[in-house]
Design a protein around this motif. Structure first.
Motif, PDB file in Angstrom:
ATOM      1  N   PRO A  15       3.520   8.527   4.374  1.00 51.52           N
ATOM      2  CA  PRO A  15       2.511   7.941   5.262  1.00 51.52           C
ATOM      3  C   PRO A  15       2.851   6.493   5.602  1.00 51.52           C
ATOM      4  N   ALA A  17       1.222   3.772   5.925  1.00 49.19           N
ATOM      5  CA  ALA A  17       0.671   2.713   5.068  1.00 49.19           C
ATOM      6  C   ALA A  17       1.496   2.548   3.796  1.00 49.19           C
ATOM      7  N   VAL A  18       1.996   3.665   3.271  1.00 44.87           N
ATOM      8  CA  VAL A  18       2.807   3.630   2.050  1.00 44.87           C
ATOM      9  C   VAL A  18       4.166   3.000   2.339  1.00 44.87           C
ATOM     10  N   GLU A 297      -5.935  11.120   2.469  1.00 42.77           N
ATOM     11  CA  GLU A 297      -6.318  10.315   1.294  1.00 42.77           C
ATOM     12  C   GLU A 297      -5.406  10.588   0.112  1.00 42.77           C
ATOM     13  N   ILE A 300      -1.770   9.192   0.544  1.00 41.75           N
ATOM     14  CA  ILE A 300      -1.719   7.731   0.408  1.00 41.75           C
ATOM     15  C   ILE A 300      -1.891   7.333  -1.060  1.00 41.75           C
ATOM     16  N   GLU A 304       0.484   5.097  -3.501  1.00 39.10           N
ATOM     17  CA  GLU A 304       0.021   3.943  -4.276  1.00 39.10           C
ATOM     18  C   GLU A 304       0.442   4.061  -5.742  1.00 39.10           C
TER      19      GLU A 304
END
Length: 328
Positions: A15, A17-18, A297, A300, A304
């Protein structure tokens, strides 16, 4: 003077964001194409890197680890399962292995219930009729499935995901039974209203639905073999969102075709993407492309966890999700 950043190679597209956060923290090489690396690309990737971030589509075996450069010190897997990684060989070479447990529990449990509902209520058959435009209207005996309330659900493997499935099944009015390597604490059993079976054979023979939630290990390979599948009721259904190797896929296909098992819902397969073509043809089988963890969700949160494991390692500490051979 700032310390040199860790060199990290990511084997698949992650993703956005990652990938952005990885780029901010480390000297990272990202994958442009959303395809698995070839063997030669993997060999090249581990030649001069501190951290490898593989996924379930990468075979990190002894041969590959043996070709790694001296810098490789951490394999931070993007995913909970590590049966594609030779953890023992990595450890012998001084390479740590970490994974991303826990974050996919609810997503996989949701998908398990989705498969149970899909098979027992014949949802794909109804969808197919509508998509073809062949529906002639409601009929009293059309697409008759079964009610979930009151059915016995046998959970094979009562870890995080198995327990999450148990809670969901109870909300549907199902009777929860389970088999596990170790029996749960009495208070946990009471909370889940779950009945423990020491004998897997005895449990399998009495369940209406069997849901598989155990890892892939030498002891679980073909745990549901032809002999054990034959113990199931002819009206029984089997669902698998864990690892394909736990079920003898050929035996399962043969028995469903012969009417010895009523149906199956599968998200994982014994031979990866090479699914038995006879299995694909069966109307009472629901097949999904390994979608159990496929939520924005969840993916991601997996990223994290990978980042936390790498950052903790960089700071000189043990990654919080380190995997050692004794855990497998």
């Amino acid at each position: 003077m700032s310390r040199e950043r860790l060199s990290v190679v990511v084997t698949r597209r992650l993703p956005e964001a990652v990938e952005t956060r990885l780029s901010e923290l480390f000297d990272v090489r990202l994958r442009d194409d959303d395809t698995p690396m070839t063997r030669s690309e993997l060999v090249e990737a581990v030649q001069d890197v501190d951290v490898l971030v593989p996924t379930v589509t990468d075979q990190i075996d002894a041969g590959l680890i043996g070709q790694a450069g001296e810098r490789l010190r951490l394999i931070a897997n993007y995913g909970a399962g590590v049966d594609h990684i030779d953890v023992a060989t990595a450890r012998s070479r001084g390479v740590l292995v970490s994974n991303t447990p826990g974050v996919l529990t609810d997503d996989t449990a949701d998908m398990t219930m989705g498969l149970i509902l899909s098979v027992t209520r014949r949802l794909p058959e109804g969808m197919a009729i509508m998509q073809k435009g062949d529906w002639d209207g409601w009929a009293p005996t059309a697409f008759l499935g079964g009610r979930l309330g009151g059915r016995r659900l046998g959970i094979l493997g009562m870890g995080r995901i198995g327990q999450a499935v148990a809670r969901r099944a109870a909300a549907f009015g199902m009777q929860v039974h389970y088999h596990n390597r170790r029996r749960l604490r009495a208070e946990t059993e009471r909370e889940l209203e779950a009945t423990y079976w020491e004998s897997l054979d005895q449990m399998v023979a009495r369940m209406d639905i069997l849901s598989v939630h155990c890892p892939s290990t030498p002891s679980t390979f073909h745990l549901m073999n032809a002999r054990r599948l034959k113990l199931m009721k002819p009206t029984g259904v089997i669902v698998n969102t864990s690892r394909g190797e736990v079920i003898d896929e050929n035996a399962l296909t043969r028995m469903i075709r012969n009417g010895e098992i009523a149906g199956a819902g599968l998200d994982v397969y014994e031979h990866g993407t090479d699914v038995n073509p006879r299995l694909r043809e069966l109307p009472n089988v629901v097949l999904l492309p390994h979608m159990g963890s496929a939520t924005v969700e969840g993916r991601i949160e997996m990223g994290e966890k990978v980042i936390i494991n790498i950052k903790t390692f960089e700071d000189g500490h043990r990654p919080p999700d380190q995997v050692v051979p004794a855990m497998l």
